[in-house]
Design a protein around this motif. Structure first.
Motif, short mmCIF file in Angstrom:
data_model
loop_
_atom_site.label_atom_id
_atom_site.label_comp_id
_atom_site.label_asym_id
_atom_site.label_seq_id
_atom_site.Cartn_x
_atom_site.Cartn_y
_atom_site.Cartn_z
N GLY A 218 71.68 56.15 72.79
CA GLY A 218 72.90 55.49 73.23
C GLY A 218 73.49 54.62 72.14
N ASN A 219 74.50 53.83 72.50
CA ASN A 219 75.22 53.00 71.54
C ASN A 219 74.45 51.71 71.27
OD1 ASN A 219 77.66 54.19 73.58
ND2 ASN A 219 77.80 54.65 71.41
N VAL A 220 74.52 51.25 70.04
CA VAL A 220 73.88 49.99 69.67
C VAL A 220 74.52 48.83 70.42
CG1 VAL A 220 73.43 48.40 67.76
CG2 VAL A 220 73.22 50.87 67.40
N LEU A 221 75.84 48.87 70.59
CA LEU A 221 76.57 47.83 71.30
C LEU A 221 77.21 48.42 72.55
CD1 LEU A 221 78.39 46.06 68.33
CD2 LEU A 221 76.49 45.15 69.65
N THR A 222 77.13 47.71 73.65
CA THR A 222 77.78 48.13 74.89
C THR A 222 78.94 47.18 75.16
OG1 THR A 222 75.68 48.93 75.77
CG2 THR A 222 77.46 48.57 77.34
N VAL A 223 80.14 47.71 75.26
CA VAL A 223 81.32 46.88 75.46
C VAL A 223 82.07 47.36 76.69
CG1 VAL A 223 81.53 46.39 73.00
CG2 VAL A 223 82.75 48.34 73.97
N LEU A 224 82.92 46.49 77.20
CA LEU A 224 83.76 46.83 78.34
C LEU A 224 84.84 47.82 77.92
CD1 LEU A 224 84.22 43.25 79.85
CD2 LEU A 224 82.73 45.07 80.71
N PHE A 292 70.72 33.24 62.98
CA PHE A 292 69.43 33.75 62.53
C PHE A 292 69.39 35.28 62.59
CE2 PHE A 292 67.10 29.63 63.76
CZ PHE A 292 67.03 29.23 62.44
N GLY A 293 68.73 35.87 61.61
CA GLY A 293 68.32 37.26 61.65
C GLY A 293 69.43 38.28 61.70
N TYR A 294 69.12 39.40 62.34
CA TYR A 294 69.97 40.59 62.31
C TYR A 294 70.32 41.09 63.70
CZ TYR A 294 65.54 42.84 63.38
OH TYR A 294 64.36 43.20 63.98
N SER A 295 70.14 40.25 64.72
CA SER A 295 70.32 40.67 66.11
C SER A 295 71.80 40.94 66.41
CB SER A 295 69.79 39.60 67.06
OG SER A 295 70.11 39.92 68.40
N TYR A 296 72.03 41.91 67.31
CA TYR A 296 73.40 42.20 67.76
C TYR A 296 73.74 41.45 69.05
CZ TYR A 296 73.61 45.91 64.32
OH TYR A 296 73.63 46.59 63.14
N VAL A 297 72.81 40.66 69.55
CA VAL A 297 73.06 39.91 70.78
C VAL A 297 74.23 38.94 70.63
CG1 VAL A 297 72.09 38.26 72.42
CG2 VAL A 297 70.70 40.18 71.60
N PRO A 298 74.30 38.12 69.55
CA PRO A 298 75.46 37.23 69.41
C PRO A 298 76.78 37.98 69.29
CG PRO A 298 73.69 36.57 67.92
CD PRO A 298 73.33 37.92 68.46
N ILE A 299 76.75 39.17 68.70
CA ILE A 299 77.96 39.97 68.59
C ILE A 299 78.44 40.37 69.98
CG2 ILE A 299 78.91 42.15 67.74
CD1 ILE A 299 77.02 41.97 65.37
N THR A 300 77.51 40.83 70.82
CA THR A 300 77.86 41.21 72.19
C THR A 300 78.38 40.01 72.97
OG1 THR A 300 76.13 42.91 72.13
CG2 THR A 300 77.00 42.29 74.28
N GLU A 301 77.72 38.86 72.81
CA GLU A 301 78.15 37.65 73.52
C GLU A 301 79.55 37.23 73.10
OE1 GLU A 301 73.72 35.64 74.17
OE2 GLU A 301 75.02 34.97 72.53
#
Length: 597
Positions: A218-224, A292-301
């Motif tokens: 699936g996709n790395v990022l899930t968006v609306l 911090f780091g390389y996470s995509y969580v802040p991008i999604t938020e």
């Protein structure tokens, strides 16, 4: 290993496969090898992240001081690698791959892939601000180069195989096969052709299939689901693209400043400088742990609107600063993920602002975060097509493809109008390597005038008479006389052809002086100038040699000369040397563009 190599090549000779089939077979092998390397690297990242942020805090107790010290501790663990491999440890990411492809026919140490795995896993897992994409591109390229060298692949083919490794690495880590192909063609190779397209596609597909089987689906990022509510929004997306282009300039400039600061201003051993960078990153992360780091969580938020406007604007600045501290100090990481992060928070901030003033036109601010990722990435790496497709594959948000194209192209044009290059090419240019000028100029950029300058030249004072100049010219083999003044500064140059028109003139013996005959608009080079620059100067003057001058203010003391023939000879020798290096790695007596007889 040698027995296996011989047996494999023997089978291929008996099968009498074509050149393109051979490349495709290699592409399949590279895809599998790099897919396995990506799997190993991803698991190392997961373990490193768990070790620094879960296991150690349980042992030592959780407190705010630990948040500050974790990136510093991770950087200290890089010390043995930097001390043991002082050269290879500094050749990080995409620029190293581009340099190898452009200047060394794709020749890279396969062992560097494991060095980069360990260093990047430690840096990123401990909270260093960077991305895993740059390292995996170098890891994939190094592994691919190792495969090519093992099978005695020649220069042009090895370049394609290395590009296959870069595409496979990026495709597997992002789960984005098309973006991997475009990145390899647009950035690594810098050219599109049918010969290289097919194997790169195959490597990318194989590595992505491996990744989907063992790592992620699936996709790395899930968006609306977003849509363009009004045609007027295109204007706002263009404005955001302009802002992204300007921010990308600041990002690139700061990366250069940070690198220069740690390299020249910080009086610490090279091996411990990353620890200082880690400490500074930890200080920022204490208040804004999203950096911090390389996470995509802040991008999604950010895309989902979970940050207020002040936090979004703060993250734009602090992510730039933290990335400069991590990579500029010598930490191992890439800039693709930070670019996506910056684009997401910047785009979301722009969407929030536009929504406040034009709520009936800008209905979905989160869409600007998605588009902002492509705009920032395209501007930073000067690869708009790669950026557009990459964000599309990451999010599967096809409905924003039109504004994505608008913002991405605008941002790329804005950045290019100011800096004239990507973050990668500018990094190489600071070391005298001009990738965009082509392979020949790239090789010449690695050599300096002082490497080939000659010290035998004819120097004559400016007050010498015409008769003295003529006699000196006739009694010496050189075709050029260099006129100097009383302070020994270069005042002009006289060629034999300049004297021929006065040979039959009477009464010039004591009247005309050397300074009257000289061409005072002298084109010269300096000892530290590159041969690429010297060749460029040869191209717009009708002379076979140039004076080498030690220029200091108004002083121009001639130190020697370089000739066009010696410059071209130096290029041929450098090419031969690189061929011999490849032969040494292959352990063969001659280089053949056809590994299969």
């Amino acid at each position: 290993m040698i027995w296996l190599q011989k047996q494999f090549l023997s089978v291929l000779r008996r099968l009498r496969i074509s050149d393109q089939t051979f490349l495709i077979l290699l592409a399949v092998i590279v895809g599998l090898v790099v897919g396995g390397g990506s799997f190993l690297f991803e698991k190392m990242l997961e373990f490193s992240n768990a070790f620094f942020w879960e296991i150690l805090p349980k042992w030592l107790g959780e407190n705010k001081l630990w948040i500050v010290l974790t990136p510093c501790l991770g950087a200290f663990l890089l010390v043995p690698f930097i001390l043991l491999f002082p050269v290879d440890a500094t050749k990080d990411g995409v620029p190293a791959t581009m340099e190898a492809v452009a200047l060394n026919n794709g020749l890279m140490r396969w062992s560097n892939s494991f060095l980069r795995m360990f260093m990047s896993a430690i840096t990123l897992g401990s909270g260093g601000s960077g991305g895993s994409e740059g390292p995996i591109i170098q890891i994939g390229s190094s592994l691919a180069s190792g495969v090519g060298q093992f099978l005695r692949v020649s220069g042009n083919r090895l370049r394609v195989i290395v590009a296959c490794g870069a595409a496979a690495g990026l495709a597997s880590i992002f789960n984005a096969p098309i973006a991997g192909v475009l990145f390899a063609l647009e950035v690594v190779l810098g050219e599109f052709n049918v010969h290289s397209f097919s194997p790169i596609v195959i490597s990318s597909v194989i590595a992505t299939a491996f990744s989907r089987a063992y790592l992620k689906t699936g996709n790395v990022l899930t968006v609306l689901p977003y849509e363009l509510h009004s045609a007027w929004e295109i204007i706002f997306y263009a404005v955001m693209g302009t802002v992204a282009g300007l921010i990308s300039v600041g990002f690139i400039r700061w990366m250069q400043i940070a690198e220069q600061f740690f390299h020249h201003k910080v009086r610490l051993p090279r091996a411990v400088k990353p620890a200082l960078g880690g400490l500074l990153v930890g200080g920022i992360g204490l208040f804004y742990p999203q950096i911090f780091g390389y996470s995509y969580v802040p991008i999604t938020e950010a895309i989902y609107g979970q940050f207020v406007l002040s936090t979004l604007l703060a993250l734009v600045v602090l992510k730039i600063v933290a990335t400069g501290f991590t990579i500029g100090s010598g930490g191992s990481g890439g800039i693709l993920c930070p670019s996506l992060f910056l684009g997401a928070v910047l785009g979301s901030a722009c969407g929030d602002i536009f929504n406040r003033f034009f709520p009936h036109i800008v209905v979905t601010p989160g869409a600007y975060g998605v588009v902002g990722m492509g705009a920032m990435l395209g501007a930073v790496v000067q690869a708009p097509m790669t950026a557009i497709i990459m964000v599309f594959e990451l999010t599967n948000a096809y409905t924003v493809i039109l504004p994505m194209m608008t913002s991405c192209i605008v941002a790329t044009l804005v950045q290019k109008s100011i800096l004239q290059g990507s973050i990668y090419t500018l990094s190489l240019a600071r070391r005298g390597i001009d990738i965009e000028a082509g392979r020949e100029m790239g090789i010449l950029s690695s050599l300096q005038v002082k490497d080939i300058m000659e010290f035998q030249f004819i120097k004559i004072p400016a007050h010498a008479t015409y008769d003295a100049v003529l006699k000196r010219c006739l009694t010496n083999a050189g075709n050029y006389l260099y006129i100097v003044n009383d302070d020994d500064n270069l005042d002009g140059v006289v060629s034999f052809s300049d004297l021929k028109e006065f040979v039959f003139e009477e009464g010039l013996k004591d009247i005309v002086l050397a300074r009257d005959l000289a061409n005072q608009n002298v084109v010269y080079v300096t000892p530290d100038e590159s041969l690429a620059s010297a060749l460029n100067k040869f191209s717009f003057i009708d002379m076979e040699q140039l004076p080498v001058v030690e220029a200091n203010g108004t002083s121009r003391i001639i130190k020697g000369i370089i000739t066009r023939n010696h410059l071209l000879k130096a290029y041929r020798q450098e090419m031969l040397k690189r061929v011999m290096i490849q032969e040494k790695h292959w352990n063969v007596s001659a280089m053949d563009d056809h590994p299969l007889p």
